[in-house]
Write a protein that holds these residues in place. Structure first.
Motif, PDB file in Angstrom:
ATOM      1  N   TYR A   1       0.824  -1.225   0.081  1.00  0.00           N
ATOM      2  CA  TYR A   1       0.026  -0.173  -0.029  1.00  0.00           C
ATOM      3  C   TYR A   1       0.834   1.098  -0.036  1.00  0.00           C
ATOM      4  O   TYR A   1       1.523   1.370   0.924  1.00  0.00           O
ATOM      5  CB  TYR A   1      -0.809   0.174   1.380  1.00  0.00           C
ATOM      6  CG  TYR A   1      -1.953   1.207   1.216  1.00  0.00           C
ATOM      7  CD1 TYR A   1      -3.043   1.115   0.332  1.00  0.00           C
ATOM      8  CD2 TYR A   1      -1.503   2.452   1.874  1.00  0.00           C
ATOM      9  CE1 TYR A   1      -3.870   2.157   0.489  1.00  0.00           C
ATOM     10  CE2 TYR A   1      -2.307   3.433   2.130  1.00  0.00           C
ATOM     11  CZ  TYR A   1      -3.529   3.289   1.405  1.00  0.00           C
ATOM     12  OH  TYR A   1      -4.630   4.569   1.277  1.00  0.00           O
ATOM     13  N   LEU A   2       0.612   2.056  -0.977  1.00  0.00           N
ATOM     14  CA  LEU A   2       1.591   3.148  -0.919  1.00  0.00           C
ATOM     15  C   LEU A   2       3.024   3.026  -1.002  1.00  0.00           C
ATOM     16  O   LEU A   2       3.775   3.937  -0.104  1.00  0.00           O
ATOM     17  CB  LEU A   2       0.925   4.475  -0.067  1.00  0.00           C
ATOM     18  CG  LEU A   2      -0.390   5.237  -0.566  1.00  0.00           C
ATOM     19  CD1 LEU A   2      -0.568   6.200   0.639  1.00  0.00           C
ATOM     20  CD2 LEU A   2      -0.041   5.924  -1.754  1.00  0.00           C
ATOM     21  N   GLY A   3       3.384   2.404  -1.652  1.00  0.00           N
ATOM     22  CA  GLY A   3       4.741   2.019  -1.631  1.00  0.00           C
ATOM     23  C   GLY A   3       5.614   1.305  -0.535  1.00  0.00           C
ATOM     24  O   GLY A   3       6.873   1.037  -0.285  1.00  0.00           O
ATOM     25  N   LYS A   4       4.514   0.995   0.539  1.00  0.00           N
ATOM     26  CA  LYS A   4       5.074  -0.028   1.536  1.00  0.00           C
ATOM     27  C   LYS A   4       4.382  -1.361   1.804  1.00  0.00           C
ATOM     28  O   LYS A   4       3.328  -1.466   1.352  1.00  0.00           O
ATOM     29  CB  LYS A   4       4.949   0.629   2.897  1.00  0.00           C
ATOM     30  CG  LYS A   4       6.095   1.679   3.283  1.00  0.00           C
ATOM     31  CD  LYS A   4       6.024   2.297   4.665  1.00  0.00           C
ATOM     32  CE  LYS A   4       7.286   3.283   5.080  1.00  0.00           C
ATOM     33  NZ  LYS A   4       8.414   2.659   5.012  1.00  0.00           N
ATOM     34  N   ILE A   5       5.033  -2.370   2.189  1.00  0.00           N
ATOM     35  CA  ILE A   5       4.380  -3.594   2.468  1.00  0.00           C
ATOM     36  C   ILE A   5       3.815  -3.664   3.925  1.00  0.00           C
ATOM     37  O   ILE A   5       4.444  -3.068   4.623  1.00  0.00           O
ATOM     38  CB  ILE A   5       5.506  -4.931   2.335  1.00  0.00           C
ATOM     39  CG1 ILE A   5       5.897  -4.955   1.062  1.00  0.00           C
ATOM     40  CG2 ILE A   5       4.849  -5.979   2.990  1.00  0.00           C
ATOM     41  CD1 ILE A   5       6.778  -6.088   0.644  1.00  0.00           C
ATOM     42  N   VAL A   6       2.447  -4.204   3.949  1.00  0.00           N
ATOM     43  CA  VAL A   6       1.854  -3.773   5.259  1.00  0.00           C
ATOM     44  C   VAL A   6       1.469  -5.022   5.749  1.00  0.00           C
ATOM     45  O   VAL A   6       1.271  -5.130   7.020  1.00  0.00           O
ATOM     46  CB  VAL A   6       0.480  -3.001   4.907  1.00  0.00           C
ATOM     47  CG1 VAL A   6       0.777  -1.473   4.369  1.00  0.00           C
ATOM     48  CG2 VAL A   6      -0.465  -3.749   4.102  1.00  0.00           C
ATOM     49  N   GLU A   7       1.697  -6.254   5.153  1.00  0.00           N
ATOM     50  CA  GLU A   7       1.266  -7.640   5.531  1.00  0.00           C
ATOM     51  C   GLU A   7       2.077  -8.514   4.770  1.00  0.00           C
ATOM     52  O   GLU A   7       2.014  -8.651   3.708  1.00  0.00           O
ATOM     53  CB  GLU A   7      -0.240  -7.877   5.754  1.00  0.00           C
ATOM     54  CG  GLU A   7      -0.257  -9.109   6.508  1.00  0.00           C
ATOM     55  CD  GLU A   7      -1.911  -9.194   6.990  1.00  0.00           C
ATOM     56  OE1 GLU A   7      -2.291 -10.224   7.635  1.00  0.00           O
ATOM     57  OE2 GLU A   7      -2.740  -8.256   6.500  1.00  0.00           O
ATOM     58  N   THR A   8       2.568  -9.731   5.306  1.00  0.00           N
ATOM     59  CA  THR A   8       3.239 -10.629   4.568  1.00  0.00           C
ATOM     60  C   THR A   8       2.998 -11.873   5.406  1.00  0.00           C
ATOM     61  O   THR A   8       2.926 -12.081   6.456  1.00  0.00           O
ATOM     62  CB  THR A   8       4.859 -10.533   4.538  1.00  0.00           C
ATOM     63  OG1 THR A   8       5.249  -9.398   3.991  1.00  0.00           O
ATOM     64  CG2 THR A   8       5.228 -11.935   3.658  1.00  0.00           C
ATOM     65  N   ALA A   9       2.365 -12.919   4.406  1.00  0.00           N
ATOM     66  CA  ALA A   9       2.135 -14.190   5.284  1.00  0.00           C
ATOM     67  C   ALA A   9       1.987 -15.353   4.254  1.00  0.00           C
ATOM     68  O   ALA A   9       1.893 -15.114   2.883  1.00  0.00           O
ATOM     69  CB  ALA A   9       0.820 -14.110   5.761  1.00  0.00           C
ATOM     70  N   PRO A  10       1.927 -16.758   4.829  1.00  0.00           N
ATOM     71  CA  PRO A  10       1.876 -17.892   3.776  1.00  0.00           C
ATOM     72  C   PRO A  10       0.313 -17.635   3.371  1.00  0.00           C
ATOM     73  O   PRO A  10      -0.532 -17.024   3.970  1.00  0.00           O
ATOM     74  CB  PRO A  10       1.941 -19.105   4.672  1.00  0.00           C
ATOM     75  CG  PRO A  10       2.916 -18.659   5.838  1.00  0.00           C
ATOM     76  CD  PRO A  10       2.481 -16.996   5.921  1.00  0.00           C
TER      77      PRO A  10
END
Length: 328
Positions: A236-245
């Motif tokens: 979102y807007l140039g940043k990663i906000v969540e990472t998961a399998p």
């Protein structure tokens, strides 16, 4: 989806990647600010797996992809491919690595040169990187066309003679020509009909299994990403906000933006319930990024803390990381 990749080493590590574009104004074209398309993005991809990168249009997904293979020059950060930081390489040093890193572009109509036939399009990389005769190149291109489900008889045809799905198959054959290990799939099915999308996704999965390929799969369609990805990163807007399998993200999303994106996918079961998060307002401009958490102007959970401080990474579970001050 490759389940054998979990215990392997990362083939690609992206650390604190930034790609800014200067904003120039006035007669003398002075720089008055920067458009922060990618701003401090980090992730890794293990050999043989597929990482899905999702988010709304304009969030920086394609710029991230093109920065990784230096089609766009990053402003800062590290891009480590098989132990080599490719940001530190000169163009002459980067060329041998380019054959191991390929890209499938989004638009099959504009990504193929209309003045080149299939032999020239798919064989161009072979001509540049391999010392092959034209007869050997022709033989290799014919083999590649078979592999992506096209007739070798199409070798002398031009892009305007093909449908969108066929053109994308030609783009896939071009990406495969040099036997790469890592392929960026930049929204490869978004311009295609739904029935053709399924065929292309199945083809990509078959090729991954056959050649042990590693994918960065970019899309704004979460249902497509769920099908093909081992892990998913939400941007979102140039940043990663969540990472998961993948299974964890779709079963238990935590960031309000991820929940809102998943809410946009129709449920086949009308009796199934899920948390509802409504997005307020519009996506802010990358030239006027909000302070603190970038999502706070549109978030129902926002507090004064969200308006002033960047959210830290929160480990929800194994390999599930969320950037939010208020995890529920």
């Amino acid at each position: 989806m490759n389940t054998q990749s979990r215990n392997t080493e990362p083939i690609l590590r992206v650390e604190h990647l930034k790609t800014y574009f200067p904003i120039k104004r006035g007669v003398f074209r002075r720089t008055v600010g920067y458009l922060k398309a990618v701003d401090d993005v980090s992730f890794e991809i293990r050999a043989g797996e597929t990482l899905g990168l999702v988010g709304e249009s304009g969030c920086g997904k394609t710029t991230t992809a093109r920065s990784i293979i230096r089609l766009v020059e990053p402003t800062d950060g590290s891009i480590i491919f098989k132990g080599i930081d490719i940001r530190s390489l000169k163009e002459s040093e980067l060329r041998p690595l380019r054959r191991q890193m390929q890209i499938i572009f989004q638009d099959p109509y504009s990504s193929l040169n209309p003045r080149m036939n299939v032999l020239s399009i798919v064989g161009e990389g072979l001509r540049i990187h391999e010392k092959l005769s034209w007869s050997e190149i022709r033989e290799r291109v014919a083999s590649l066309l078979k592999e992506v489900g096209l007739s070798p008889n199409y070798i002398n045809r031009y892009p305007h003679e093909f449908s969108g799905g066929q053109r994308q198959r030609i783009g896939i054959a071009r990406a495969l020509a040099l036997n790469p290990e890592f392929i960026i799939c930049d929204e490869p099915v978004s311009a295609l009909d739904v029935s053709i999308q399924a065929q292309i996704i199945n083809l990509l999965e078959d090729l991954q299994e056959r050649h042990n390929l590693t994918y960065l799969f970019i899309s704004h369609d979460l249902s497509v990403v769920e099908h093909i990805s081992d892990r998913v990163a939400v941007m979102y807007l140039g940043k990663i906000v969540e990472t998961a399998p993948s299974t964890e993200l779709y079963r238990n999303p935590k960031h309000p933006y991820t929940i809102a994106l998943l809410n946009a996918i129709p449920l086949p079961d009308p009796n199934r319930k899920r948390e509802v998060v409504r997005l307020e307002g519009q996506v802010p401009s990358l030239t006027a990024i909000p302070s603190g958490c970038r999502f706070h102007p549109r978030c129902e959970r926002k507090t004064s803390l969200c308006e002033t401080e960047l959210p830290p990474p929160v480990n929800v579970s194994l390999n599930h990381i969320v950037y939010c001050h208020h995890i529920t």
